[in-house]
Enzyme design. Structure first.
Site, PDB file in Angstrom:
ATOM      1  N   ASN A  12      99.223  67.520  34.326  1.00 54.88           N
ATOM      2  CA  ASN A  12      99.415  68.523  35.376  1.00 54.88           C
ATOM      3  C   ASN A  12      98.397  68.225  36.473  1.00 54.88           C
ATOM      4  OD1 ASN A  12      99.532  70.802  36.969  1.00 54.88           O
ATOM      5  ND2 ASN A  12      98.734  72.202  35.389  1.00 54.88           N
ATOM      6  N   HIS A  99     101.509  78.991  34.099  1.00 50.01           N
ATOM      7  CA  HIS A  99     100.144  78.478  33.936  1.00 50.01           C
ATOM      8  C   HIS A  99      99.156  79.600  34.245  1.00 50.01           C
ATOM      9  CE1 HIS A  99      96.506  76.155  34.479  1.00 50.01           C
ATOM     10  NE2 HIS A  99      97.108  75.169  33.842  1.00 50.01           N
ATOM     11  N   GLU A 169      97.030  77.048  26.158  1.00 49.83           N
ATOM     12  CA  GLU A 169      95.884  76.653  26.963  1.00 49.83           C
ATOM     13  C   GLU A 169      94.899  77.816  27.038  1.00 49.83           C
ATOM     14  OE1 GLU A 169      97.008  73.294  29.900  1.00 49.83           O
ATOM     15  OE2 GLU A 169      97.478  75.192  30.859  1.00 49.83           O
ATOM     16  N   GLY A 175      89.224  73.034  32.374  1.00 48.77           N
ATOM     17  CA  GLY A 175      88.297  72.497  33.366  1.00 48.77           C
ATOM     18  C   GLY A 175      86.831  72.766  33.073  1.00 48.77           C
ATOM     19  N   SER A 214      90.625  70.837  28.709  1.00 44.06           N
ATOM     20  CA  SER A 214      89.579  69.822  28.522  1.00 44.06           C
ATOM     21  C   SER A 214      89.947  68.736  27.514  1.00 44.06           C
ATOM     22  CB  SER A 214      88.250  70.495  28.151  1.00 44.06           C
ATOM     23  OG  SER A 214      87.820  71.348  29.203  1.00 44.06           O
ATOM     24  N   GLY A 235      94.960  68.366  32.535  1.00 43.64           N
ATOM     25  CA  GLY A 235      94.681  68.549  33.958  1.00 43.64           C
ATOM     26  C   GLY A 235      93.860  67.388  34.490  1.00 43.64           C
TER      27      GLY A 235
END
Ligand code: 13P
Length: 251
Positions: A12, A99, A169, A175, A214, A235
């Site tokens: 993504n 998301h 998620e 992140g 992550s 990501g």
């Protein structure tokens, strides 16, 4: 009993990527043609501005492309929005819906996510429906309850021929470099599997549950083999072909 599903490694790109970054698509396509991973389906979801160009590069290759959002309608008077049929026309095979960044930035409710997922199915695309708890919810012991509530609201009905994917998620892992421990991933994915089988019967065994947050080449070999983890939604580490391929080749 339905066989365990093929692993899906999905990237993504979020709000990142210019036409100059299409070279990353070329690099993934070339790597997969030289060194294929037959047990793995590989997907990248760039921003919609470069989706059509990315899809042209990936055509007839082992790399598929997808979008990161859709409107609930296929077309109409919705300035600035894009419907699932249009995304399909631009080359998308999958669309990420719900998301946590969209739930937070655009106040998307479970009902909206459900309608968007339904719209993907109506267009013949596969929705990747995202769920996950916040840090505070996990700290209060509410992670399973929150995710079950999101599944109840966000997952549309679908028939035997239609495919959906769930992405777990945890918001606090996105992140941040933080990853839940193996037991927490195992328990959450088992609970999601149970929910899917209760809802869809035998079909629920074949629905893929991705882990996201992550995920990197350095931890993929620990996370991807966990029971009921059928792939990843990535990501930051999907932006550079070497990192992304590092995860693909960990499968
Ligand atoms: P990171 O891999 O950057 O943590 O992002 C995960 C994610 O949100 C994928 O949708």
């Amino acid at each position: 009993m339905v066989q365990s599903p093929k692993t899906l490694i999905a990237g993504n790109w979020k709000m990142n990527g210019f036409s100059s970054d299409l070279s990353q698509f070329t690099a993934v396509v070339e790597a997969l043609s030289k060194k294929p991973v037959p047990d793995c389906q590989v997907l990248l979801c760039p921003p919609v501005t470069i989706l059509a160009a990315a899809s042209t590069i990936s055509e007839n290759s082992a790399l598929q492309t997808g979008a990161q959002n859709t409107h609930i309608a296929q077309s109409g008077a919705h300035t600035g929005d894009i419907g699932a049929a249009m995304l399909k026309d631009a080359g998308a095979d999958f669309i990420i819906v719900g998301h946590s960044e969209r739930r937070a930035d655009h106040q998307e409710t479970d009902g909206v996510v459900n309608a968007k997922a339904q719209s993907c199915l109506n267009a013949g695309l596969v929705p990747i429906i995202c769920v996950g708890e916040s840090q505070a919810e996990r700290a209060s012991g509410l992670a399973l309850t929150v995710v079950e509530h999101q599944l109840n609201g966000s997952v549309p009905d679908c028939d035997e021929t239609q495919e959906i994917v769930i992405a777990y998620e945890p918001v606090w892992a996105i992140g941040t470099g933080l990853v839940p421990d193996t037991d927490d991933i195992t328990n959450m994915h088992a609970a999601i599997r149970e929910w899917l089988v209760n809802r869809f019967g035998d079909k629920g065994h074949g629905i893929r549950i991705l882990y996201g947050g992550s995920l990197k080449p350095s931890n993929a070999a620990q996370i991807l083999p966990i029971a009921n983890v059928n792939g990843g939604l990535i990501g930051g580490a999907s932006l550079k072909s070497e990192d992304f391929l590092g995860i693909v080749y960990a499968v």
